[in-house]
Motif scaffolding. Structure first.
Motif, PDB file in Angstrom:
ATOM      1  N   ASP A   2       0.661  -1.345  -0.434  1.00 31.09           N
ATOM      2  CA  ASP A   2       0.125   0.082  -0.042  1.00 31.09           C
ATOM      3  C   ASP A   2       0.846   0.937  -0.151  1.00 31.09           C
ATOM      4  N   ILE A   3       1.108   1.859  -1.499  1.00 32.08           N
ATOM      5  CA  ILE A   3       1.839   3.089  -1.441  1.00 32.08           C
ATOM      6  C   ILE A   3       1.563   3.894  -0.495  1.00 32.08           C
ATOM      7  N   ASP A   4      -0.098   4.560  -0.652  1.00 39.13           N
ATOM      8  CA  ASP A   4      -0.112   5.521   0.103  1.00 39.13           C
ATOM      9  C   ASP A   4      -1.193   5.863   1.160  1.00 39.13           C
ATOM     10  N   TYR A   5       0.865   6.011   1.986  1.00 37.92           N
ATOM     11  CA  TYR A   5       0.361   6.213   2.865  1.00 37.92           C
ATOM     12  C   TYR A   5       0.514   7.774   3.194  1.00 37.92           C
ATOM     13  N   PRO A   6      -0.141   8.325   4.404  1.00 37.57           N
ATOM     14  CA  PRO A   6      -0.662   9.630   4.442  1.00 37.57           C
ATOM     15  C   PRO A   6       0.286  10.690   4.375  1.00 37.57           C
ATOM     16  N   PHE A   7       1.816  10.267   5.235  1.00 38.99           N
ATOM     17  CA  PHE A   7       3.032  10.679   4.791  1.00 38.99           C
ATOM     18  C   PHE A   7       3.866  11.544   3.568  1.00 38.99           C
ATOM     19  N   SER A   8       3.485  12.957   2.837  1.00 36.96           N
ATOM     20  CA  SER A   8       3.669  13.008   1.125  1.00 36.96           C
ATOM     21  C   SER A   8       5.373  12.831   1.868  1.00 36.96           C
ATOM     22  N   GLU A   9       6.371  12.750   2.661  1.00 45.68           N
ATOM     23  CA  GLU A   9       8.124  12.608   2.124  1.00 45.68           C
ATOM     24  C   GLU A   9       8.244  11.187   2.677  1.00 45.68           C
ATOM     25  N   ARG A  10       7.885  10.407   2.868  1.00 46.96           N
ATOM     26  CA  ARG A  10       8.059   8.847   2.673  1.00 46.96           C
ATOM     27  C   ARG A  10       8.857   8.294   1.860  1.00 46.96           C
TER      28      ARG A  10
ATOM     29  N   LEU B 207      10.774   4.888   1.827  1.00 44.95           N
ATOM     30  CA  LEU B 207       9.940   3.204   1.948  1.00 44.95           C
ATOM     31  C   LEU B 207       8.950   3.286   1.279  1.00 44.95           C
ATOM     32  N   GLN B 208       8.127   4.420   0.236  1.00 38.90           N
ATOM     33  CA  GLN B 208       7.599   4.549  -1.406  1.00 38.90           C
ATOM     34  C   GLN B 208       7.976   3.259  -2.086  1.00 38.90           C
ATOM     35  N   SER B 209       9.825   4.360  -2.043  1.00 37.43           N
ATOM     36  CA  SER B 209      10.639   3.447  -2.895  1.00 37.43           C
ATOM     37  C   SER B 209      11.077   1.508  -2.728  1.00 37.43           C
ATOM     38  N   VAL B 210      10.728   1.056  -1.599  1.00 37.59           N
ATOM     39  CA  VAL B 210      10.949  -0.028  -0.417  1.00 37.59           C
ATOM     40  C   VAL B 210       9.997  -0.271  -1.781  1.00 37.59           C
ATOM     41  N   LEU B 211       8.252   0.099  -1.065  1.00 35.07           N
ATOM     42  CA  LEU B 211       7.248  -0.252  -1.223  1.00 35.07           C
ATOM     43  C   LEU B 211       7.053  -0.873  -2.763  1.00 35.07           C
ATOM     44  N   SER B 212       7.489  -0.196  -3.556  1.00 34.18           N
ATOM     45  CA  SER B 212       7.257  -0.566  -5.304  1.00 34.18           C
ATOM     46  C   SER B 212       7.779  -1.418  -5.495  1.00 34.18           C
ATOM     47  N   TYR B 213       9.887  -0.929  -4.909  1.00 31.02           N
ATOM     48  CA  TYR B 213      10.106  -2.308  -5.312  1.00 31.02           C
ATOM     49  C   TYR B 213       9.644  -4.390  -4.648  1.00 31.02           C
ATOM     50  N   ILE B 214       8.788  -3.883  -3.874  1.00 33.84           N
ATOM     51  CA  ILE B 214       8.011  -5.515  -3.627  1.00 33.84           C
ATOM     52  C   ILE B 214       7.288  -5.575  -4.317  1.00 33.84           C
ATOM     53  N   LYS B 215       6.726  -4.421  -5.014  1.00 34.59           N
ATOM     54  CA  LYS B 215       5.002  -4.879  -5.206  1.00 34.59           C
ATOM     55  C   LYS B 215       5.983  -4.853  -6.722  1.00 34.59           C
ATOM     56  N   ALA B 216       7.320  -4.392  -7.092  1.00 38.29           N
ATOM     57  CA  ALA B 216       7.696  -5.610  -8.369  1.00 38.29           C
ATOM     58  C   ALA B 216       7.653  -6.823  -8.387  1.00 38.29           C
ATOM     59  N   MET B 217       8.669  -7.099  -6.535  1.00 36.35           N
ATOM     60  CA  MET B 217       8.759  -8.671  -6.546  1.00 36.35           C
ATOM     61  C   MET B 217       7.720  -9.424  -7.315  1.00 36.35           C
ATOM     62  N   GLN B 218       6.834  -9.039  -5.877  1.00 34.25           N
ATOM     63  CA  GLN B 218       5.474  -9.588  -5.863  1.00 34.25           C
ATOM     64  C   GLN B 218       4.898 -10.490  -7.692  1.00 34.25           C
ATOM     65  N   GLU B 219       4.722  -8.849  -8.139  1.00 34.41           N
ATOM     66  CA  GLU B 219       4.087  -9.249  -9.287  1.00 34.41           C
ATOM     67  C   GLU B 219       5.147 -10.230 -10.540  1.00 34.41           C
ATOM     68  N   GLY B 220       6.187 -10.429 -10.201  1.00 40.05           N
ATOM     69  CA  GLY B 220       7.307 -11.139 -11.747  1.00 40.05           C
ATOM     70  C   GLY B 220       7.064 -12.518 -10.459  1.00 40.05           C
ATOM     71  N   ARG B 221       6.900 -12.186  -8.941  1.00 42.05           N
ATOM     72  CA  ARG B 221       6.584 -14.190  -8.972  1.00 42.05           C
ATOM     73  C   ARG B 221       5.331 -14.583  -9.567  1.00 42.05           C
ATOM     74  N   ARG B 222       4.750 -13.372  -8.927  1.00 41.20           N
ATOM     75  CA  ARG B 222       3.603 -14.529  -9.930  1.00 41.20           C
ATOM     76  C   ARG B 222       2.803 -14.354 -11.579  1.00 41.20           C
ATOM     77  N   HIS B 223       3.610 -13.778 -12.044  1.00 42.86           N
ATOM     78  CA  HIS B 223       4.017 -13.677 -13.554  1.00 42.86           C
ATOM     79  C   HIS B 223       4.529 -14.985 -13.570  1.00 42.86           C
ATOM     80  N   GLY B 224       5.677 -15.427 -12.761  1.00 45.78           N
ATOM     81  CA  GLY B 224       6.313 -16.844 -13.133  1.00 45.78           C
ATOM     82  C   GLY B 224       5.379 -17.768 -12.772  1.00 45.78           C
ATOM     83  N   GLU B 225       5.207 -17.786 -12.063  1.00 49.45           N
ATOM     84  CA  GLU B 225       3.655 -19.034 -11.308  1.00 49.45           C
ATOM     85  C   GLU B 225       2.485 -19.076 -12.515  1.00 49.45           C
ATOM     86  N   GLU B 226       2.330 -18.012 -13.528  1.00 51.97           N
ATOM     87  CA  GLU B 226       1.002 -18.164 -14.433  1.00 51.97           C
ATOM     88  C   GLU B 226       1.961 -19.178 -15.317  1.00 51.97           C
TER      89      GLU B 226
END
Length: 186
Positions: free
Chosen positions: A149-157, A160-179
């Motif tokens: 959930d990248i929509d945290y209420p703090f605009s300056e994170r 953390l938003q970069s970390v979560l974006s990387y994690i989201k990409a890794m999760q999507e890559g895993r799902r794509h590989g499984e599919e």
């Protein structure tokens, strides 16, 4: 000379004799927080039924966009490391939500084993931007079920938003590989 940090363990110690707690939320203000990994592990060992732990400092001031690499204005004097998160993943299977003021000393993802802990929500107040990718790899290996959930209420994170974006990409890559593997087996 900096004032000593408020040692979170001493603040929570009277509650440690209540092993059935399921949620603990602390907002500590006015001074820096002292939360070494060994204290965090002692807290979690006492509360094995815990599914939510939030230790935050609302006085934490995120870096400005002009100086994203500056430490927080009210830092932790000692803070958990990704290795502490590894211990949490191994010893606290019921934990689903975790909020910490910051992470220190990021490690390479190769030093972290792959686990499948059920942690779903994670908020970290401060991560040095230059360590965002290493932290993301370690977190993804430990907590592959994180709800990104990248929509945290703090605009300056930004970090953390970069970390979560990387994690989201890794999760999507895993799902794509499984599919792809599933499609190839049909």
């Amino acid at each position: 000379e900096h004032a000593p940090g408020l040692r979170v363990f001493r603040f929570l110690e009277p509650l440690l004799s209540t092993p059935t707690l399921r949620a603990v939320k602390c907002n500590l203000v006015d001074r820096p927080i002292d939360l070494p990994g060994e204290d965090l592990l002692a807290i979690l060992a006492a509360w094995q039924e815990l599914d939510t732990l939030s230790i935050c400092n609302p006085e934490w001031t995120p870096p400005t966009r002009r100086d994203q690499h500056a430490p927080p204005a009210v830092p932790c004097r000692r803070s958990p490391t990704p290795h502490t998160l590894l211990d949490i993943a191994r010893h606290c299977p019921k934990l689903r939500k975790l909020a910490l003021p910051e992470l220190s000393k990021p490690v390479q993802g190769a030093q972290i084993p792959t686990l499948s802990h059920g942690l779903e929500k994670l908020l970290i107040g401060y991560i040095p931007k230059k360590h965002a990718y290493q932290v993301a790899v370690a977190l993804d290996k430990l907590f592959p079920n994180l709800v990104v959930d990248i929509d945290y209420p703090f605009s300056e994170r930004d970090a953390l938003q970069s970390v979560l974006s990387y994690i989201k990409a890794m999760q999507e890559g895993r799902r794509h590989g499984e599919e792809r593997m599933l499609a190839a087996s049909l």
